[in-house]
Design an enzyme around this catalytic site. Structure first.
Site, mmCIF file in Angstrom:
data_model
loop_
_atom_site.group_PDB
_atom_site.id
_atom_site.type_symbol
_atom_site.label_atom_id
_atom_site.label_comp_id
_atom_site.label_asym_id
_atom_site.label_seq_id
_atom_site.Cartn_x
_atom_site.Cartn_y
_atom_site.Cartn_z
ATOM 1 N N CYS A 115 0.901 -1.046 0.099
ATOM 2 C CA CYS A 115 -0.018 0.065 0.093
ATOM 3 C C CYS A 115 0.920 1.286 0.070
ATOM 4 O O CYS A 115 1.649 1.594 -0.988
ATOM 5 C CB CYS A 115 -1.056 0.012 1.022
ATOM 6 S SG CYS A 115 -2.408 1.095 1.052
ATOM 7 N N HIS A 220 -3.696 -5.192 0.531
ATOM 8 C CA HIS A 220 -3.378 -5.844 1.599
ATOM 9 C C HIS A 220 -3.559 -7.238 1.735
ATOM 10 O O HIS A 220 -4.324 -7.565 2.284
ATOM 11 C CB HIS A 220 -4.129 -5.153 2.577
ATOM 12 C CG HIS A 220 -3.696 -3.502 2.987
ATOM 13 N ND1 HIS A 220 -2.790 -3.202 3.983
ATOM 14 C CD2 HIS A 220 -4.139 -2.431 2.653
ATOM 15 C CE1 HIS A 220 -2.632 -1.891 3.839
ATOM 16 N NE2 HIS A 220 -3.649 -1.292 2.991
ATOM 17 N N GLU A 222 -1.878 -9.093 3.524
ATOM 18 C CA GLU A 222 -1.924 -9.454 5.096
ATOM 19 C C GLU A 222 -3.323 -10.002 5.794
ATOM 20 O O GLU A 222 -3.174 -10.430 6.608
ATOM 21 C CB GLU A 222 -1.041 -8.668 5.904
ATOM 22 C CG GLU A 222 -1.539 -7.292 6.460
ATOM 23 C CD GLU A 222 -1.558 -6.341 4.959
ATOM 24 O OE1 GLU A 222 -1.162 -6.603 4.207
ATOM 25 O OE2 GLU A 222 -1.817 -5.066 5.581
#
Ligand code: MN
Length: 243
Positions: A115, A220, A222
């Protein structure tokens, strides 16, 4: 031993310090730490640095660098004045992250930017950003600041056929989340866009230089790997390159 992955940190700052618990904190979201554990790396949160020497010393300790998301990036870094729609930016954090990226490049250690982290890799390479997509990107047709929680993938990206660091994504199209109001405008030196949103924004980049292992995602991963294992491969690639 597992590769040590240094993770840059955000800051939690209180405006008035009343108790010890209100002192500012440097931290990374747990999701990044869990993703590195899961990818068989050793997650290692990095303090902010204020000099090339501090950054170089930290780079002696770690094997790879993960540059996480957060605040907007200072537009002064790409020679623009702040647009009225830009949100808070922290020049000290920009400086710390850029010093760490520079030290990683000098040490020939891999860097993954997520990001804001990907945007910063682009700025480091001389590229620029849309400071605010709604105000500045006429082609905007997709919600890139999703209202859904971050573990939900909301828009698609289309992969370029030739890519080096994202081979784990075997489909031509992937589903990603989207939590950004800024994006890459002009691509920096020696970078290649390898995935785009349907409205034409760059969603993943790679370095084209052999001795510089840069790669980054606008989304993202994650918070997505638990439901779609493809997204863990982003972190597994960083751990692999850090060996
Ligand atoms: Mn997006």
């Amino acid at each position: 031993m597992k590769p040590i992955i240094g993770i840059t940190t955000d800051v939690l700052e209180r405006t008035s310090v009343k108790t010890y618990g209100d002192l500012s904190k440097q931290y990374a979201e747990e999701a990044f730490i869990q993703a590195i554990w899961q990818a068989q790396g050793l997650p290692f949160q990095l303090p902010w640095v204020d000099s090339p020497e501090q950054a170089q010393e930290l780079l002696m300790v770690i094997d790879g660098l993960l540059v996480i998301g957060g605040h907007d990036i200072s537009p002064n870094l790409y020679e623009e004045e702040p647009h009225p729609a830009i949100t808070a930016f922290l020049p000290d954090r920009d400086r710390s992250d850029l010093l760490l990226i520079d030290a990683a490049v000098q040490a020939k250690k891999p860097v993954l930017g997520i990001c804001r982290g990907m945007q910063l890799l682009n700025v480091y390479q001389g590229g620029s950003l849309y400071q605010d997509l709604s105000a500045q990107y006429a082609g905007l047709k997709i919600q890139h600041q999703q209202n859904s929680p971050p573990h939900i993938a909301t828009h698609t990206i289309t992969w370029e056929t030739s890519r080096q660091y994202f081979k784990g994504f075997t489909q031509a199209v992937s589903q990603v989340n989207s939590v950004h109001h800024q994006a890459i405008k002009d691509l920096g030196r020696d970078l290649k866009a390898v995935a785009y949103s349907k409205d034409g924004l760059i969603e993943a980049i790679e370095s084209t230089q052999e001795d510089c292992n840069f790669f980054g995602t606008q989304w993202h991963p994650e918070t997505l790997w638990q439901k779609n294992g493809d997204h863990l491969k982003v972190f597994e690639e960083l751990v692999f390159l850090s060996r």
